[in-house]
Design a protein around this motif. Sequence first.
Motif, PDB file in Angstrom:
ATOM      1  N   ALA A  96       0.833  -1.201   0.000  1.00 28.98           N
ATOM      2  CA  ALA A  96       0.000   0.000   0.000  1.00 28.98           C
ATOM      3  C   ALA A  96       0.868   1.251   0.000  1.00 28.98           C
ATOM      4  O   ALA A  96       0.588   2.218  -0.715  1.00 28.98           O
ATOM      5  CB  ALA A  96      -0.943   0.000   1.200  1.00 28.98           C
ATOM      6  N   VAL A  97       1.943   1.214   0.783  1.00 26.83           N
ATOM      7  CA  VAL A  97       2.841   2.372   0.840  1.00 26.83           C
ATOM      8  C   VAL A  97       3.469   2.619  -0.521  1.00 26.83           C
ATOM      9  O   VAL A  97       3.477   3.741  -1.035  1.00 26.83           O
ATOM     10  CB  VAL A  97       3.934   2.172   1.923  1.00 26.83           C
ATOM     11  N   ASP A 102       4.121   8.466  -5.780  1.00 23.38           N
ATOM     12  CA  ASP A 102       4.132   8.858  -7.187  1.00 23.38           C
ATOM     13  C   ASP A 102       5.509   8.684  -7.820  1.00 23.38           C
ATOM     14  O   ASP A 102       5.624   8.404  -8.999  1.00 23.38           O
ATOM     15  CB  ASP A 102       3.697  10.326  -7.333  1.00 23.38           C
ATOM     16  N   ASP A 103       6.545   8.854  -7.013  1.00 23.97           N
ATOM     17  CA  ASP A 103       7.912   8.824  -7.520  1.00 23.97           C
ATOM     18  C   ASP A 103       8.651   7.589  -7.001  1.00 23.97           C
ATOM     19  O   ASP A 103       8.853   7.446  -5.792  1.00 23.97           O
ATOM     20  CB  ASP A 103       8.646  10.098  -7.074  1.00 23.97           C
ATOM     21  N   ALA A 110      10.729   5.265   1.861  1.00 23.71           N
ATOM     22  CA  ALA A 110       9.527   4.622   2.407  1.00 23.71           C
ATOM     23  C   ALA A 110       9.888   3.299   3.076  1.00 23.71           C
ATOM     24  O   ALA A 110       9.405   2.996   4.175  1.00 23.71           O
ATOM     25  CB  ALA A 110       8.505   4.400   1.295  1.00 23.71           C
ATOM     26  N   PHE A 111      10.739   2.508   2.429  1.00 24.04           N
ATOM     27  CA  PHE A 111      11.164   1.243   3.036  1.00 24.04           C
ATOM     28  C   PHE A 111      11.919   1.489   4.340  1.00 24.04           C
ATOM     29  O   PHE A 111      11.750   0.763   5.314  1.00 24.04           O
ATOM     30  CB  PHE A 111      12.055   0.437   2.081  1.00 24.04           C
TER      31      PHE A 111
END
Length: 174
Positions: A96-97, A102-103, A110-111
């Motif tokens: 989901a993340v 978008d990029d 994020a990870f």
Amino acid sequence: MVFVGGLLGKHLAPSPKLATLPLTALILGTALSTIPAAMLMKRVGRKRGSYVGYVLALLGTFLAMQAALNASFGLFLTGAFLLGANLAFAQQFRFAVLESLDDPNDFPTAFSVMMLGGIVSAFLGPEIGLSGKDLLDSPHGYAGSFLLLAGLILISMTVFALFKEPVVSNREGE
């Protein structure tokens, strides 16, 4: 659950050999729910599917709390299984993340944030389990630990409500 499962299981199990059976139930709940969780999320979307996981988590914590209050090993196993099923849904959060970004250059960040959350949880989980040990009056303790866990789940649900599910195209159907 990992911290409290064996400790409470030792008191509730009919035999010392079964003390870690709640942890086995947790793992089985995850293993048996992984494919159904992924299929459900594909069908109804990650946000709606995640709320199914949250409901399983709340039900699992409620049953585990009741098991601690009533010294019921069977109820504790059921609660552990449901908490494991919730973990199958939680494993979908990483997808989901990534889908919400978008990029693709933001993927490593994020990870990193997700991994940091896991590390923080590894430290806070046992502390929360221990802090709640005597919060409620139960024969062997730890009922309050599950009450605190339910509070954390409710906070997580509130934060997750801010998640805006992106439209993900199905490449097979195009």
